[in-house]
Design an enzyme around this catalytic site. Structure first.
Site, PDB file in Angstrom:
ATOM      1  N   LYS A  58       0.821  -1.216   0.000  1.00 30.75           N
ATOM      2  CA  LYS A  58       0.000   0.000   0.000  1.00 30.75           C
ATOM      3  C   LYS A  58       0.849   1.256   0.000  1.00 30.75           C
ATOM      4  O   LYS A  58       0.609   2.181  -0.740  1.00 30.75           O
ATOM      5  CB  LYS A  58      -0.886   0.004   1.246  1.00 30.75           C
ATOM      6  CG  LYS A  58      -2.305  -0.400   0.934  1.00 30.75           C
ATOM      7  CD  LYS A  58      -3.174  -0.165   2.138  1.00 30.75           C
ATOM      8  CE  LYS A  58      -4.409  -1.042   2.049  1.00 30.75           C
ATOM      9  NZ  LYS A  58      -5.075  -1.197   3.302  1.00 30.75           N
ATOM     10  N   ARG A  98       3.810 -14.145 -18.913  1.00 29.72           N
ATOM     11  CA  ARG A  98       4.817 -13.526 -19.765  1.00 29.72           C
ATOM     12  C   ARG A  98       5.968 -14.476 -20.065  1.00 29.72           C
ATOM     13  O   ARG A  98       6.434 -14.580 -21.160  1.00 29.72           O
ATOM     14  CB  ARG A  98       5.387 -12.275 -19.088  1.00 29.72           C
ATOM     15  CG  ARG A  98       4.533 -11.074 -19.259  1.00 29.72           C
ATOM     16  CD  ARG A  98       4.853 -10.020 -18.261  1.00 29.72           C
ATOM     17  NE  ARG A  98       4.421 -10.419 -16.947  1.00 29.72           N
ATOM     18  CZ  ARG A  98       4.320  -9.609 -15.918  1.00 29.72           C
ATOM     19  NH1 ARG A  98       4.659  -8.350 -16.045  1.00 29.72           N
ATOM     20  NH2 ARG A  98       3.892 -10.045 -14.755  1.00 29.72           N
TER      21      ARG A  98
END
Ligand code: ADP
Length: 165
Positions: free
Chosen positions: A41, A91
Site C-alpha cells: 500500500k 509472460r
C-alpha cells in the site's frame, strides 16, 4: 452467464494488462477487473481509486468489462461476484511458478473456481508496471507501453513522485 475476474495491482495499467483483459472479454460473457489492495500500500504510485479510474478510461469501449477494487481473498471475491474463473497473463517461465502456486491455492479454497492462463503477446513479454515506472523515472519514453488515454496522467505522476523523493 460466465463471469471471469482479472486481478492485479495495475500500478499503473499497461498495454500488456489491457491485451489480456480484452482477450478474456472475448472468451467470457463478463469480465470483472479487480484492483487488489492487499500488498505494498505504502509503495504504490497510484491509489486504488486512481488505478480503477485509469483502467475504466482504458476500457471504456469494451462493454462487457467492469472494474472494481478488493482487499481479501480472491476466491472469496469470485464468490461475491459469481465468477467461475480467474484469467491471468503469462509472460515468461519466471511468472509460472508463482502463478501455478496461486492457482493451486485457489483451487484448494474453491474447487469450482478455475484459473485460465493466456500467453502474453510477444511484444508485451518484457512489459510490467515496474518497467514502466523505471523507464519513465530515467526519462525514457513510455507512451508505447501504456494505454494512450492514460499516458499524460501516468507520466505526470511518475515524474512528480520522483521529484518528491
Ligand atoms: P505487474 O506484474 O505488471 O505489476 P500485475 O500484478 O498488475 O502486474 O498483473 C496483473 C495480471 O496481468 C497478471 O496476471 C500478470 O501476469 C498480467 N500481466 C502483467 N503484465 C503483462 C504483460 N505484459 N502481458 C501479459 N500479461 C501481463
Amino acid at each position: 452467464m460466465k463471469t471471469a475476474i482479472c486481478p492485479g495491482s495495475f500500478d499503473p495499467v499497461t498495454r500488456g494488462h489491457i491485451d489480456i483483459i480484452k482477450r478474456a472479454a472475448k472468451l467470457f460473457d463478463k469480465v470483472v477487473v479487480v484492483v487488489m489492495m492487499n500488498f505494498n500500500k505504502r509503495d504504490s504510485y497510484f491509489t486504488a481509486s486512481e488505478r480503477v479510474e485509469l483502467l475504466k478510461r482504458s476500457l471504456k469501449d469494451t462493454t462487457n468489462v467492469e472494474v472494481d477494487m478488493y482487499s481479501g481473498l480472491l476466491a472469496e471475491y469470485a464468490d461475491k461476484v459469481g465468477a467461475c474463473a480467474v484469467v491471468k497473463g503469462l509472460r515468461a517461465v519466471s511468472d509460472f511458478e508463482y502463478e501455478f502456486q496461486m492457482a493451486l491455492t485457489n483451487q484448494k479454497l474453491n474447487p469450482d473456481f478455475e484459473t485460465v492462463f493466456l500467453t502474453a503477446k510477444a511484444e508485451h513479454m518484457f512489459l510490467s508496471s515496474s518497467v514502466v515506472k523505471q523507464v519513465c523515472e530515467f526519462g525514457g519514453d513510455i507512451s508505447e507501453f501504456i494505454p494512450e488515454e492514460t499516458s499524460e496522467d501516468i507520466i505526470k505522476r511518475i515524474k512528480e513522485r520522483k521529484q518528491s523523493l
